[in-house]
Design an enzyme around this catalytic site. Sequence first.
Site, PDB file in Angstrom:
ATOM      1  N   GLU A  91       0.883  -1.174   0.000  1.00  0.00           N
ATOM      2  CA  GLU A  91       0.000   0.000   0.000  1.00  0.00           C
ATOM      3  C   GLU A  91       0.901   1.199   0.000  1.00  0.00           C
ATOM      4  O   GLU A  91       1.719   1.346   0.922  1.00  0.00           O
ATOM      5  CB  GLU A  91      -0.806   0.037   1.297  1.00  0.00           C
ATOM      6  CG  GLU A  91      -2.197  -0.502   1.204  1.00  0.00           C
ATOM      7  CD  GLU A  91      -2.877  -0.316   2.538  1.00  0.00           C
ATOM      8  OE1 GLU A  91      -3.066   0.835   2.958  1.00  0.00           O
ATOM      9  OE2 GLU A  91      -3.181  -1.348   3.167  1.00  0.00           O
ATOM     10  N   CYS A 143      -1.859   8.723   3.869  1.00  0.00           N
ATOM     11  CA  CYS A 143      -1.730   8.513   2.423  1.00  0.00           C
ATOM     12  C   CYS A 143      -3.046   8.850   1.730  1.00  0.00           C
ATOM     13  O   CYS A 143      -3.077   9.171   0.552  1.00  0.00           O
ATOM     14  CB  CYS A 143      -1.252   7.117   2.090  1.00  0.00           C
ATOM     15  SG  CYS A 143      -2.050   5.852   3.015  1.00  0.00           S
TER      16      CYS A 143
END
Length: 1016
Positions: free
Chosen positions: A764, A798
């Site tokens: 990720e 993020c």
Amino acid sequence: MTFTSPRPRSESADVQHLVDSLEDAWRAPAIATGRLLVSGARRRADERPYLDAFLQEFGLSNQEGIALMCLAEALLRIPDDDTADRLIAEKVSSGNWDAHSGRSSSLFVNASTWGLMLTGRLVELPDEMTGDTRNWMRGLSQRMTEPVVRNALRRAMRIIGGEFVVGRSIDEALKRCASEPALALCSFDMLGEGARTDADAERYTEAYASAIEAIAAARPAGDITSLHGYHAISIKLSALDPRYSLTQRKRTLDRLLPRALELTRLAAARGLGLTIDAEEQDRLELSLELIGALARDPAMRNWPGLGLAVQAYGRRAPQVVDHVTALANELRRPLAVRLVKGAYWDSEIKRAQERGLAEYPVYTRKCSTDVAYLACARKLISAAPLVYSQFATHNAHTIGAILAIRRAAPGQPALEFQRLHGMGVLLYDEARRQITDFPPVRVYAPVGPHADLLAYLVRRLLENGANTSFVNRFMDERVSVDDVVVDPVDEIRARLKDSSLAHPRIPLPPQLFGRSRRNSSGLDFGLEHTLQNLRKICQTHPISELPPFKPPSAVAPAFEAAASAFTAWQQRSVEDRAACLERAADLLEEQRDQFLSLLVQEAGKTFSDALAEVREAADFCRYYAAEARLMLATPQRLVGPTGETNDLHLVGRGVFACISPWNFPLAIFAGQIVAALVTGNTVVAKPAETTPRVALAFAELLQHAGIPSDALKVLPMIGRDFGETALEHPALAGVVFTGSTATARWLNQKLASRQGAILPLIAETGGINAMIVDSTALPEQVVDDAITSAFGSAGQRCSALRLLCVQEDIADRIIDMLKGAIDTLVVGDPRDLAVDIGPVISLEAARQLRMHVDEMSRKGRLLKVGRLPSAQPIGYLTSIDPGRYVAPHLIELGSARDLTREAFGPVLHVVRYAAHDLPQLLADLRANGYGLTLGIQSRLEGTRHSVYALSNAGNVYVNRNMIGAVVGVQPFGGSGLSGTGPKAGGPHYLSRFVTERTLTINTTATGGNTALLSLD
Ligand SMILES: Cc1cc2nc3c(=O)[nH]c(=O)nc-3n(C[C@H](O)[C@H](O)[C@H](O)COP(=O)(O)OP(=O)(O)OC[C@H]3O[C@@H](n4cnc5c(N)ncnc54)[C@H](O)[C@@H]3O)c2cc1C
């Protein structure tokens, strides 16, 4: 005297207590009066005002009502005609308008009359349209681009709006009141959204002040009616400061209170009543503190006009009434209380679910609210004359009950009823006709320009269009009078026989996910005792010294230990492993304070971000436990020829390396590890260099939960050292990584060049996340969501918003509001609960961010820089290097293509786009190669669909913020440069940690196909 919320009990206990507190004498008269009023009003149905009829016809139960609501909410604020036309086309074509034609006798409602209204009377339309009024809506859809149609609809929306507001300005409203007897007694409300900026707050304060002056000036000379016999004003505290919340208590007392004092002193000086409206439940304690301060102001000692609204749907309402009565007693000064049922019921329920509260702050059944209303009414009436009661309702039974309760009270105290402008007209008219000496009725009278009334309008439509609402049903001949006027006590007693008084279809927040798993528990930041506890946490749980880092030589032994533990762990039942995870979640919640302290002090998180992270970690544990049971507990039997069984088993792969980031040092660390463990793998984990303490604490907790010590090895060490060694270890069976795209690529290459089996990598990574805002969006909502998404967690998520793309027609307004909102953000030490933006993770991270903004500044792109902390708050054990604070920044770019890398901090970029360039904008966004999160703010379904279809973002959020993905609800993860998938917290995640094995058994080998032979 401070108001302290009582400890929450079960809803049943609260309701039972209410019912017990009420005697029965008022019940029969209440029903009789209520039925009398409804029957009388029904006989005069043709006199009912537009609005009552409108709400009955266009409720929430039909598409057309919802379409009209959407149009009304958005149309007037859209500056550009193209977008307005698209909204009209979309909403108009979604309804079956003919179905409403002729259904209502009201001129206002009848669709054909709408046609007339839109066409013949208000605007000049071509003959062919006015000639066929029955199908005017269809006509509209066909001529959607004609400006005349657009103007007609805008006009129609203003007309609907006009039914809700008394005037566009206070002068216009007062003029109207002077000539309409029904508006002889009003409490004026100056419309608008809550303040988002200091400028908004000043503007609203000024508007309230000039309204007070105008209302006072309009009082006829020689008028000798009492203060309660004349118009009054209602104010919303949220309009007086953009940061009205308990965590911002000091600011609220410093800034909001003086503004409120200015207004109350002015009202006192002019001899007017002033009521503080009731807003969200998490503002209740703070609002009572402010009202206490206002009541104590010596300048208002002899003024009986200060009032507040109390929401009966709030479970604390009886205690609030007691508190207000005690305050009036202590100060020996009368106070006015407007009792309402409450206007934000749906959002209170949603917010409590999202925040994982143990109990709802409001009742979940309407009959409970009705009974609470009467229990509070009884208290208020018996507190007269110290308390002047104002009963705001449109419900005939409630009116009847109040009258009966009052009749039984000694001296029949003075009181008044209140209704909303445009509603309950016929009901109160009927009451005055039927009942001698009916108390005065005051109208809550909204004042404001049409563009400002939209949110108000939608709230009223929602509240009254619901089929539990009295207004929605009372004129509906299909519902008998006996069914409309019912005794809520009877209803409650009948339900008591079944079981709980809580609504069975509104599960308590902890039970939101049903039987499969418990929702993580949250905290109510609107309660002072919650905040008091949080303030102590960092002292009671000081953080330890940084643990020594392990050398590269520690990696191999860790892998060997984990490899040797694999077989035993893998052979434990899935149930066993899942139970370990559930125990871990419970332990995490038990030790929440310790983890909050670690997250705040080690990772620089604010308390609300830290709480969200603890909750996410607990959710991961429970969700993966539930998923593992579903996926792994029993092998899947596959269909095949008779005489053999074919079973598909999912089993762990071996030792996983879990590498987690510093920005979610608990949640992501936990999520990776427990997913690997529950699927039967063992783990060697490397936490981020800057946040090893929280990781080690969680690893210790996992051991207490039953994870064998060799099944999980945690190595605090330098990332590169770990990667170089771990990825070469022969026992490695897979890698889970969250972090930068560059590191993910390096890991991938390392894995590819390895000898032996090809291993899975779950990565990720980052994103250049955009939010697309078209001109149908509500600016206040855009600003709230952009601020939360860009600056929450100091922009170090993020998922954070990096690029706000605003349709050019509304860009100036949004940018102005953003600048004002940035001014109100507090940067500083996160141990201070008022802080919104803590430090960034390191001096190096701060330096990189400063380089980025310096570059933008040199290019003349910098629009706004927020404030840095002026001095370190004192009293903390350790201090944070001031160089780690980065102020929030707003930067304007010429094109979406100008943002090529992720600025991982509180830096928001904005770009303008022309509506017709939306496809190009989407292409530009796709061109950056990332695909993580995307926000869309639009009321246009067509736009939402096409943006979703044309984007490659993994998580798309519409009309809300774009961070804080909830485990099992918004599985998180992107595509392209943003990661490999599968999504964390989603139903496919665990599948990546297992390998598939089939077991085929020839069941005939031992003596024949017994199953086949024994068929009948
Ligand atoms: C003069 C005036 C001033 C007002 N000021 C405020 C204010 O300051 N703050 C504020 O919040 N509201 C305010 N309101 C709005 C008010 O809360 C609503 O108009 C009122 O709730 C409608 O109640 P009713 O008795 O007319 O209708 P009813 O139809 O009898 O009651 C509807 C109400 O019941 C409650 N309800 C509905 N479903 C449920 C359920 N499942 N469980 C529990 N409760 C439920 C909700 O409160 C809903 O609004 C004001 C209203 C008036 C008339």
